[in-house]
Design a protein around this motif. Structure first.
Motif, PDB file in Angstrom:
ATOM      1  N   PRO A  49      39.727  46.970  36.884  1.00 50.84           N
ATOM      2  CA  PRO A  49      39.203  45.939  35.988  1.00 50.84           C
ATOM      3  C   PRO A  49      37.737  46.222  35.672  1.00 50.84           C
ATOM      4  CG  PRO A  49      39.328  45.096  38.217  1.00 50.84           C
ATOM      5  CD  PRO A  49      39.908  46.475  38.251  1.00 50.84           C
ATOM      6  N   ASN A  55      43.338  43.020  36.391  1.00 44.74           N
ATOM      7  CA  ASN A  55      43.168  44.158  35.467  1.00 44.74           C
ATOM      8  C   ASN A  55      44.152  44.129  34.308  1.00 44.74           C
ATOM      9  OD1 ASN A  55      45.401  44.783  37.086  1.00 44.74           O
ATOM     10  ND2 ASN A  55      45.010  46.985  37.000  1.00 44.74           N
ATOM     11  N   THR A  93      43.828  44.516  41.255  1.00 39.78           N
ATOM     12  CA  THR A  93      44.859  45.418  40.738  1.00 39.78           C
ATOM     13  C   THR A  93      46.112  45.346  41.621  1.00 39.78           C
ATOM     14  OG1 THR A  93      44.168  47.236  42.174  1.00 39.78           O
ATOM     15  CG2 THR A  93      43.127  47.122  39.994  1.00 39.78           C
TER      16      THR A  93
END
Lengths: 265, 480, 245
Positions: C45, C152, C187
């Motif tokens: 991200p 993300n 993530t």
């Protein structure tokens, strides 16, 4: 075998002229020689050379391709082995890719160790013309001049097998007076593909027509190419239109011997 | 116009090339998908991703037997039933058998290339099971009774008008070309199918050995529906789909989604490990996995294990200049088209010569190799296949003779020079244009001059000019 | 397993073993690496944003939507508000939502707030019977929590369990997702790492039977590449992110 100079301090290049240039476009070969000599190399031309065997190899005939490759090894091998030439240079991306990447595929049997070693040596010493000019001879600019617009079509083997792209583009950009114009979808294949052009003529033509369309749209007077195979296919299609634009081998543009070239400075 | 997939190769290609609508649709779809892919991979460390994806798949293929056994053990521990099938017929018989034993009358299916490959639908229909494709594109071609023309975008060859006509006829939809309305019509019809189906069938994008898990990738949600709503769930998977760990599946998923459609991730990634657990409100009562070989071991024996690295993203199709011109149906009666299809279709067949034209349907430009997320060297595989096919005698006789003659000539410089003289002389007999280009060759070289001109042979070759240039006296044999 | 299946199993495994042994070099070229351990984080991200901001931005970009509820705000009220927006009826007309059980949703006073707003909740124990399934399928709002969410990509993970039907996040046209901050990870890779470190991965897989990653509303581009939402799965996905730490 004849050579153009006996100066041993200059790098010695064995010219691999390629069968298509030899038979159909000899002026391209002469332009290549001019460029190499002017850039500081001594050119030798081993006269016994014929064809690298790529058409047979691409068509699936490996035994036949191997025989032609063997002839190539017989002609160029001793020159490199005996240091009578430092490099083998050809005005063709696809033929150079054949030697550098695919010859080793032809000699894989256990009884072919000698050929394998020779192939390995020759591969390392074989270059495409613009690659050799820029990367080895250190050429930074062309001495040619050209009145008009030039665009560039990267030939697939040159671009993807040899990763040669910046060298020809750079040299073109230094041609005095020439306007370099962009080619849309430039990375797309022109459609020649060897026997593909005959066996799959319909598809080959369709692909070529897209390329020709982009070339015409670019407004260029000439499209520079490094392979006469692409050149023959593109001009084959352009020749059936009313357009004057043609594909020209980059050697002729850089040597100032293409139509519309002005005198070199 | 529809291409007859059972017609000979040259006929299929000719049909495709003359189909303006098809080529327009192909161009739009492939350029859009490849464009999106390019943007998507530029946003990540592509080189590293490709290397890792390749390392995972190489490991998986190298250790296929162990991983399959580990997968089986874990699936069974999770409460699944595992079946093995050597051939397509065996796989179909297994699924039909499960259907028969459970009294299945209607099955819903989530898109699966493997089930296309084995012709599962026809086999189940023969066994009296009604089977409904639920992936929108697959549903459309099922209604139209056609094979898919692309690995991930099966109706890339159809226009909205064609689909609308189809829906009006089959679903009683009102006349409209609005995609949203068409989707809604399909959603409604298929919703009923999902809820009433006795069996759900899916393929498998990846199977995770360490946890015993079948992973499927969709954007529509039909994968989750088909694997959650019906009481029986059957997953059909090619044996090359297994990977070691959960992380491997997650990495490959992301590599596939970016390469296929330019998405970071697909909307759905469903990992099913077993039937519903006690206390869960829904989920299948039974979960079956059918492991299918159908020629995959033989591909390794044939020396083409590289093809088993494929993760079925379709990026090679989207970047291929040949596929763009002719589309998937030109590759014939096969689930796999485009560059990977040109290699896999002959290799999966008992006799590769039955698909002998496919490896030659390429100019070897190499773009496919560049976009493949697992770095398969497709041009090299095409070349190897060409050699294999030529060795078993598939090319036309005159081609073989011509190549042999050429080789004979090229081996000796003297013959070569003589041949050049002869060719130059013969070429003067050919018709030329005003500018001097040759306009007609005799067959089979006439394939060139149908659409192109050819330069005439200059009166002197390079070697002759070289000699002039050197001002050396010419040797007697240099008159060629 | 049937007899033929058992036989095929032997044939396939033996065939593979011998085929693999026979090949001198399995692949024409090898990448020359072992299994990456662990594999790379494919899509980290952005560093200049909080996890919540990234999550919300991603989900919104994919035609979903997201509300972030501050600590002092009433999450339950937001839920009611969102449901009433989707199903605009007069206040005395009841709305029914297909939902996970209250205990699985971790929001204070949720049941009461919904009841006060004349929203009833249907959290079936059993969806085998056709009449129950039809009833569930007719509801237009589904309400679930998450097992995890990812900043993300704007993705969530659902796993079924007692009190957590698959249907709730799948059948209705609208999917309302409650995302507590404690379950928001940067993530997938980060989440998996935590699961492994805590030794929870195997249990999660076995106990749930299904792990569903969901990123935004259902969609298709099959009809001439026109993007359409809500093909089979939900057409509208709205996340309410709240601070439960």
């Amino acid at each position: 075998m004849t050579s153009s100079s006996n100066d041993r301090e200059r790098p010695r290049v064995a010219l691999f002229v390629t069968c298509m240039v030899d038979t159909l476009y000899p002026e391209v070969g002469l332009a290549a020689v001019d460029l190499l000599e002017r850039s500081g190399a001594t050119v030798v031309f081993p006269e016994e050379q014929t064809c690298c065997g790529q058409p047979a190899f691409n068509a699936g005939y490996r035994d036949e391709a191997r025989r032609m490759a063997q002839h190539f090894l017989d002609v160029f091998g001793p020159l490199i082995a005996n240091h009578q030439a430092d490099a083998i240079v050809a005005p063709s991306g696809s033929c150079v890719a054949m030697v550098k990447h695919f010859y080793e595929v032809l000699f894989t049997d256990s009884g072919q160790e000698e050929q394998r070693q020779l192939v390995h040596r020759l591969s390392a010493a074989t270059y495409e013309l613009t690659q050799y000019l820029v990367d080895v001879l250190g050429v930074e600019e062309s001495a040619a001049a050209y009145d008009g617009a030039i665009t560039y079509h990267p030939c697939c083997h040159l671009l993807r097998e040899l990763a040669v792209d910046s060298q020809p583009r750079h040299l073109l950009s230094t041609i005095d007076g020439a306007e370099i114009v962009e080619l849309q979808a430039e990375h797309e294949c022109c459609g020649f593909g060897g026997l593909f052009a005959l066996k799959n003529a319909g598809i080959s033509t369709a692909m070529g027509q897209r390329k020709v369309e982009c070339i015409i749209q670019s407004g260029a007077d000439v499209v520079a190419v490094n392979d006469v195979s692409c050149m023959t296919h593109i001009n084959g299609l352009l020749g059936k239109t009313e357009h004057q634009c043609r594909a020209v081998h980059i050697a002729e543009l850089l040597a100032g011997s293409a139509p519309n070239s002005r005198d070199a400075r | 116009m529809n291409i007859d997939v059972s017609a000979p190769y040259q006929q299929r290609v000719a049909q495709a090339l003359s189909d303006h609508n098809l080529r327009t649709a192909l161009e739009r779809a492939t350029s859009r998908l490849s464009g999106k892919r390019d943007v998507s991979v530029a946003a990540i460390e592509l080189r590293e991703l490709r290397n890792e994806a390749r390392a995972i798949k190489e490991h998986a293929i190298r250790h296929l037997p162990e991983l399959l056994q580990q997968l089986e053990n874990n699936l069974i521990a999770n409460g699944c039933q595992v079946h093995w099938a050597q051939t397509a017929d065996e796989a179909n018989a297994i699924v039909a058998d499960i259907a028969r034993q459970r009294g299945v009358r209607r099955a819903v299916k989530s898109k699966s290339m493997t089930t296309e490959e084995i012709h599962l639908n026809h086999a189940l229909e023969d066994a009296g099971v009604g089977i409904v494709e639920t992936d929108l594109g697959e549903y459309i071609i099922q209604l139209a009774d056609e094979p898919p023309s692309h690995i991930t975008a099966p109706v890339v060859h159809k226009r909205a008008e064609d689909i609308s006509e189809l829906f009006q006829r089959e679903l009683g939809m009102r006349p409209t070309n609005d995609p949203a309305e068409m989707c809604a019509a399909a959603r409604e019809r298929l919703r009923g199918e999902f809820l009433a189906a006795d069996m759900g069938i899916s393929g498998c994008n990846f199977a995770i050995a360490e946890t015993g898990t079948i992973c499927i990738v969709t954007n529509e949600g039909n994968g989750r529906m088909a694997t959650s709503m019906p009481p029986v769930y059957v997953a059909v998977m090619g044996i090359e789909k297994v990977v070691p760990r959960v992380e491997d599946a997650l990495l490959l998923w992301q590599a596939v989604t970016r390469s296929a459609t330019g998405q970071d991730v697909t909307v759905y990634f469903s990992l099913s490990s077993g039937p519903r657990r006690p206390g869960q409100p829904d989920g299948p009562e039974e979960m079956h996995i059918v492991l299918v070989d159908n020629g995959r071991s033989r591909i390794i024996e044939r020396g083409y294990a590289d093809t088993l690295l494929c993760v079925r993203c379709g990026a090679c199709l989207n970047s291929c200049p040949v596929y763009r011109e002719i589309g998937g149906h030109s590759y014939g009666q096969t689930a796999y088209s485009g560059p990977i299809g040109a290699v896999v279709t002959p290799l999966l067949a008992a006799d590769p010569a039955t698909a002998k034209d496919l490896p030659f349907a390429s100019s070897l430009c190499g773009i496919c190799r560049e976009v493949c997320p697992v770095k398969i060297d497709l041009p090299r595989l095409l070349l190897d296949l060409r050699s294999d096919l030529t060795r078993v005698g598939t090319p036309p006789k005159y081609e073989r003779s011509a190549i042999r003659a050429y080789t004979h000539v090229v081996e000796r410089p003297g013959r070569y020079r003589w041949m050049l003289r002869l060719t130059r002389w013969l070429s003067r007999l050919l018709p030329t244009s005003r500018s001097g280009d040759i306009t007609r060759f005799p067959p089979p070289l006439s394939a060139w001059t149908q659409s192109r001109v050819f330069p005439r042979f200059p009166s002197q070759s390079f070697r002759q000019l070289w000699h002039k240039r050197q001002n050396q006296p010419q040797r007697p044999s240099d008159n060629g | 397993m049937g007899d033929r299946s058992a036989q095929a199993r032997e044939e396939i495994l033996d065939g593979l073993k011998s085929a693999l042994q026979q090949q001198q070099a399995l692949f024409r070229e090898t990448v020359g690496r072992d299994l990456p351990d662990p594999p790379m984080t494919v899509f980290p991200p952005p560093e200049d944003r909080s996890l919540v901001e990234s999550f919300a931005a991603r989900l919104t970009a994919l035609s979903g939507s997201c509300d972030v509820v501050r600590q002092d705000e009433d999450v339950a009220a937001r839920v009611v508000h969102q449901i009433r927006q989707w199903v605009p009826t007069s206040a005395d007309e009841p709305i029914e939502v297909l939902s996970w059980e209250a205990g699985e949703l971790d929001v204070a006073r949720l049941e009461q707030s919904l009841a006060e707003a004349n929203i009833t909740w249907f959290a079936p124990h059993e969806l085998r019977e056709q009449s129950v399934r039809d009833h569930a399928a007719a509801l237009v709002v589904g309400l679930t929590g998450v097992t995890a969410a990812f900043a993300n990509t704007g993705s969530i993970v659902l796993t079924p369990g007692p009190g957590r039907s698959r249907a709730a996040g799948l059948l209705p046209l609208h999917h309302l997702v409650l995302v507590p901050l404690s379950r928001l990870y940067p993530t997938f890779e980060a989440w998996l790492l935590v699961l492994r470190q805590q030794g929870r991965l195997e249990a999660l897989v076995r106990d749930s039977g299904q792990i569903a990653f969901i990123t935004g509303p259902s969609k298709s581009a099959d009809i001439e590449l026109n993007l359409t939402l809500g093909v089979h799965g939900p057409k509208v996905v709205h996340a309410i992110v709240f601070d439960d730490t």
